[in-house]
Design an enzyme around this catalytic site. Sequence first.
Site, mmCIF file in Angstrom:
data_model
loop_
_atom_site.group_PDB
_atom_site.id
_atom_site.type_symbol
_atom_site.label_atom_id
_atom_site.label_comp_id
_atom_site.label_asym_id
_atom_site.label_seq_id
_atom_site.Cartn_x
_atom_site.Cartn_y
_atom_site.Cartn_z
ATOM 1 N N LYS A 1 0.799 -1.240 0.000
ATOM 2 C CA LYS A 1 0.000 0.000 0.000
ATOM 3 C C LYS A 1 0.828 1.286 0.000
ATOM 4 C CE LYS A 1 -3.323 -1.113 -0.621
ATOM 5 N NZ LYS A 1 -3.651 -1.855 -1.878
ATOM 6 N N HIS B 1 7.764 -7.574 -1.636
ATOM 7 C CA HIS B 1 7.372 -6.989 -0.342
ATOM 8 C C HIS B 1 8.210 -7.577 0.794
ATOM 9 C CE1 HIS B 1 3.978 -4.904 -1.978
ATOM 10 N NE2 HIS B 1 3.187 -5.943 -2.123
ATOM 11 N N SER C 1 -5.003 2.818 3.830
ATOM 12 C CA SER C 1 -5.135 2.126 2.547
ATOM 13 C C SER C 1 -5.184 0.606 2.774
ATOM 14 C CB SER C 1 -3.936 2.505 1.664
ATOM 15 O OG SER C 1 -4.032 1.896 0.417
HETATM 16 P P1 A3P Z 1 -5.149 4.590 -1.446
HETATM 17 O O1 A3P Z 1 -5.810 3.353 -0.926
HETATM 18 O O2 A3P Z 1 -4.736 5.531 -0.350
HETATM 19 O O3 A3P Z 1 -5.938 5.283 -2.504
HETATM 20 P P2 A3P Z 1 -0.104 -0.545 -3.589
HETATM 21 O O4 A3P Z 1 -0.024 -0.553 -5.074
HETATM 22 O O5 A3P Z 1 1.243 -0.568 -2.920
HETATM 23 O O6 A3P Z 1 -1.015 -1.609 -3.108
HETATM 24 O O7 A3P Z 1 -0.687 0.863 -3.131
HETATM 25 C C1 A3P Z 1 -2.024 1.198 -3.417
HETATM 26 C C2 A3P Z 1 -2.196 2.670 -3.076
HETATM 27 O O8 A3P Z 1 -1.515 3.466 -4.072
HETATM 28 C C3 A3P Z 1 -3.662 3.096 -3.111
HETATM 29 O O9 A3P Z 1 -3.771 4.134 -2.145
HETATM 30 C C4 A3P Z 1 -3.771 3.606 -4.539
HETATM 31 O O10 A3P Z 1 -4.866 4.458 -4.762
HETATM 32 C C5 A3P Z 1 -2.457 4.351 -4.664
HETATM 33 N N1 A3P Z 1 -2.112 4.623 -6.071
HETATM 34 C C6 A3P Z 1 -2.020 3.746 -7.084
HETATM 35 N N2 A3P Z 1 -1.767 4.390 -8.235
HETATM 36 C C7 A3P Z 1 -1.698 5.702 -7.947
HETATM 37 C C8 A3P Z 1 -1.465 6.898 -8.718
HETATM 38 N N3 A3P Z 1 -1.299 6.849 -10.023
HETATM 39 N N4 A3P Z 1 -1.458 8.082 -8.064
HETATM 40 C C9 A3P Z 1 -1.649 8.146 -6.729
HETATM 41 N N5 A3P Z 1 -1.882 7.069 -5.946
HETATM 42 C C10 A3P Z 1 -1.908 5.852 -6.545
#
Ligand code: A3P
Length: 291
Positions: free
Chosen positions: A46, A103, A133
């Site tokens: 996240k 991870h 998140s």
């Molecule tokens: P949120 O749940 O706060 O919106 P991961 O890929 O490590 O699982 O992280 C997911 C988080 O990164 C989510 O956060 C997601 O919305 C955010 N995320 C993914 N792509 C993004 C982008 N292009 N710009 C900003 N945040 C992004």
Amino acid sequence: MTERMTTTEIFDGIRFPGFMHTSESLRAACSLQFQDTDILLVTFPKSGTTWMQQILSLIFCEGDLWPIHHLPNWARVPWIEHVSFSSFLSNLNASWPRLFTSHINARGLAPALMKSKARVVYMARNPKDVLVSYYHFHRIAGFLPNPGSFEEFVDEFLEGTGFFGSWFDHVKGWLGLQKDLNLIFITYEELKQEPRPTIQKLSEFLGRTLGPKEVDTILEHCSFSFMSESNMVNYSLLGKEIMDQSQSKFLRKGVVGSWKEHFTPELDKRFNAVYQSEMGDSGLCLPWHMD
Ligand code: A3P
């Protein structure tokens, strides 16, 4: 693998979802033979993993957007610890460096990484936003347990007993290796606030010089709006039993500071006390505002 949907794999004392991890797949990741040209993206879940997977693909696609439109992120920048890794490894784009994701914590991967000059991109995010998140992700991911109440989830996060282990140990472990590895530290916040210079800094570290038009293309295709609509990165290719996005989207908010809508003053105080005791004398310069 859906029969392992509720299985937990414990590796080096840390819980991993059995859906995509086995003890063999985790062990294989920790003894992977890295090549000097490899690029490994490492994150605590996240922290913006999918966002960075998209950026890494865009940096190396040299304007050919076919992979962006036709290959899911997990095939372009596969997780080395997933059971599916070997099938993706044999199909990686031969004209790119090998792009991998993990991870796993530093203790697990550093011995294998230190045998090569592979580049490591360590991406981190304000832990309060990670926690929020992660809480929502637990609600939609079929391979993770129901998170219970937000307060209970905060306790588990602070104790470091949740899936993928302790955020504090992850960040301290990887950033503690900055001198020993070929590692760049990128934060979700800087990418959000200063995307162009951050992408330029990253691509220089990766040995690619980007022209302004190339950066424009990257910025367009890694935007939250583009990625939210793209089946190749929004996880809509997965069945509802794996990820049920009717409740909350994988690309949920994509902002800095949404933790403020979830934390009560009491929870915030508890979080700050643990943050201070875990990170206070770590010597690390972390860019987050904790209030
Ligand atoms: P949120 O749940 O706060 O919106 P991961 O890929 O490590 O699982 O992280 C997911 C988080 O990164 C989510 O956060 C997601 O919305 C955010 N995320 C993914 N792509 C993004 C982008 N292009 N710009 C900003 N945040 C992004």
